[in-house]
Design a protein around this motif. Structure first.
Motif, PDB file in Angstrom:
ATOM      1  N   SER A  20       1.190 -14.156  31.533  1.00 17.75           N
ATOM      2  CA  SER A  20       2.335 -14.842  31.764  1.00 17.75           C
ATOM      3  C   SER A  20       2.045 -16.047  31.636  1.00 17.75           C
ATOM      4  CB  SER A  20       1.918 -15.240  33.941  1.00 17.75           C
ATOM      5  OG  SER A  20       0.111 -15.425  33.842  1.00 17.75           O
ATOM      6  N   ARG A  24       1.349 -20.436  34.222  1.00 19.02           N
ATOM      7  CA  ARG A  24       2.480 -20.084  35.850  1.00 19.02           C
ATOM      8  C   ARG A  24       4.108 -20.769  35.997  1.00 19.02           C
ATOM      9  NH1 ARG A  24       1.374 -14.156  37.844  1.00 19.02           N
ATOM     10  NH2 ARG A  24       3.464 -14.940  38.721  1.00 19.02           N
ATOM     11  N   LYS A  26       7.192 -22.231  35.058  1.00 14.48           N
ATOM     12  CA  LYS A  26       8.674 -21.739  34.950  1.00 14.48           C
ATOM     13  C   LYS A  26       9.507 -21.354  33.843  1.00 14.48           C
ATOM     14  CE  LYS A  26       8.067 -20.715  40.032  1.00 14.48           C
ATOM     15  NZ  LYS A  26       7.268 -19.103  39.699  1.00 14.48           N
ATOM     16  N   THR A  29      13.287 -19.647  31.037  1.00 13.97           N
ATOM     17  CA  THR A  29      14.923 -19.576  31.079  1.00 13.97           C
ATOM     18  C   THR A  29      15.955 -19.638  30.066  1.00 13.97           C
ATOM     19  OG1 THR A  29      14.793 -21.550  31.828  1.00 13.97           O
ATOM     20  CG2 THR A  29      14.099 -20.433  33.812  1.00 13.97           C
ATOM     21  N   SER A  57      10.815 -12.245  34.317  1.00 17.75           N
ATOM     22  CA  SER A  57      10.858 -13.459  35.082  1.00 17.75           C
ATOM     23  C   SER A  57      10.380 -15.229  34.274  1.00 17.75           C
ATOM     24  CB  SER A  57       9.828 -13.014  36.448  1.00 17.75           C
ATOM     25  OG  SER A  57      10.340 -11.273  36.600  1.00 17.75           O
ATOM     26  N   SER A  58      10.382 -15.573  35.412  1.00 23.14           N
ATOM     27  CA  SER A  58      10.791 -17.176  35.077  1.00 23.14           C
ATOM     28  C   SER A  58       9.723 -17.539  34.592  1.00 23.14           C
ATOM     29  CB  SER A  58      10.983 -18.339  36.065  1.00 23.14           C
ATOM     30  OG  SER A  58      10.177 -17.763  37.578  1.00 23.14           O
ATOM     31  N   ASP A  59       8.501 -17.011  34.806  1.00 27.80           N
ATOM     32  CA  ASP A  59       7.086 -17.118  34.308  1.00 27.80           C
ATOM     33  C   ASP A  59       6.294 -16.038  34.010  1.00 27.80           C
ATOM     34  OD1 ASP A  59       6.564 -15.653  37.132  1.00 27.80           O
ATOM     35  OD2 ASP A  59       5.544 -17.958  38.202  1.00 27.80           O
ATOM     36  N   THR A 134      11.117 -13.122  41.658  1.00 25.66           N
ATOM     37  CA  THR A 134      10.288 -14.437  42.262  1.00 25.66           C
ATOM     38  C   THR A 134       9.638 -13.344  43.517  1.00 25.66           C
ATOM     39  OG1 THR A 134      11.524 -15.225  43.344  1.00 25.66           O
ATOM     40  CG2 THR A 134      11.323 -16.362  41.505  1.00 25.66           C
TER      41      THR A 134
END
Length: 138
Positions: A20, A24, A26, A29, A57-59, A134
């Motif tokens: 990650s 974390r 985010k 993107t 994922s975003s994070d 998420t």
């Protein structure tokens, strides 16, 4: 099950790797997400690693990979995290100002083999993760 071959071996090494962003955040993107994925693919291609499935994922990052026996999984993750952190911070200077320190990724990673669970279950999990990234992250 399809075995892979090296010059002097036959192997079936599948790993599910997760790491990650720092705290974390985010930030995976848009262009950053695409660039991280390109860098990870480049490292895998250079080291002879096949990406079976990968999800950003975003994070955090999920990858299900086939790794040759000559490469330690810790070295693969170190290369992907190190190279992507260096390049992302150089190419996107707004990240340096916004976040503390020189690190883009959080410390550590998670790595499991698919010996305890079936490969199709991991792939099914990653497919569900694409639909709602998420909900399944924590």
């Amino acid at each position: 099950m399809q075995y892979d071959t090296g010059s002097h071996c036959v192997f079936y090494h599948r790993y599910h790797i997760v790491w990650s962003t720092k705290y974390r955040y985010k930030v995976l993107t848009g262009d950053i997400r695409l660039r991280v994925w390109d860098i990870c693919r480049q490292v895998c291609r250079e080291r002879g690693v096949d990406i079976i499935r990968g999800v950003l994922s975003s994070d955090h990052v999920h990858m299900f990979v086939s790794v040759p026996p000559k490469l330690a999984i810790s070295d693969l993750v170190r290369l992907m995290k190190g190279r992507s952190s260096h390049k992302i911070q150089r190419e996107f200077p707004q990240l340096k100002r916004r976040y503390w320190g020189r690190r883009f990724w959080g410390r550590g990673y998670s790595s499991t083999t698919n010996g305890a669970i079936k490969e199709d279950i991991v792939l099914q999990y990653l497919e569900q993760h694409i639909a709602d990234p998420t909900a399944a992250s924590r």
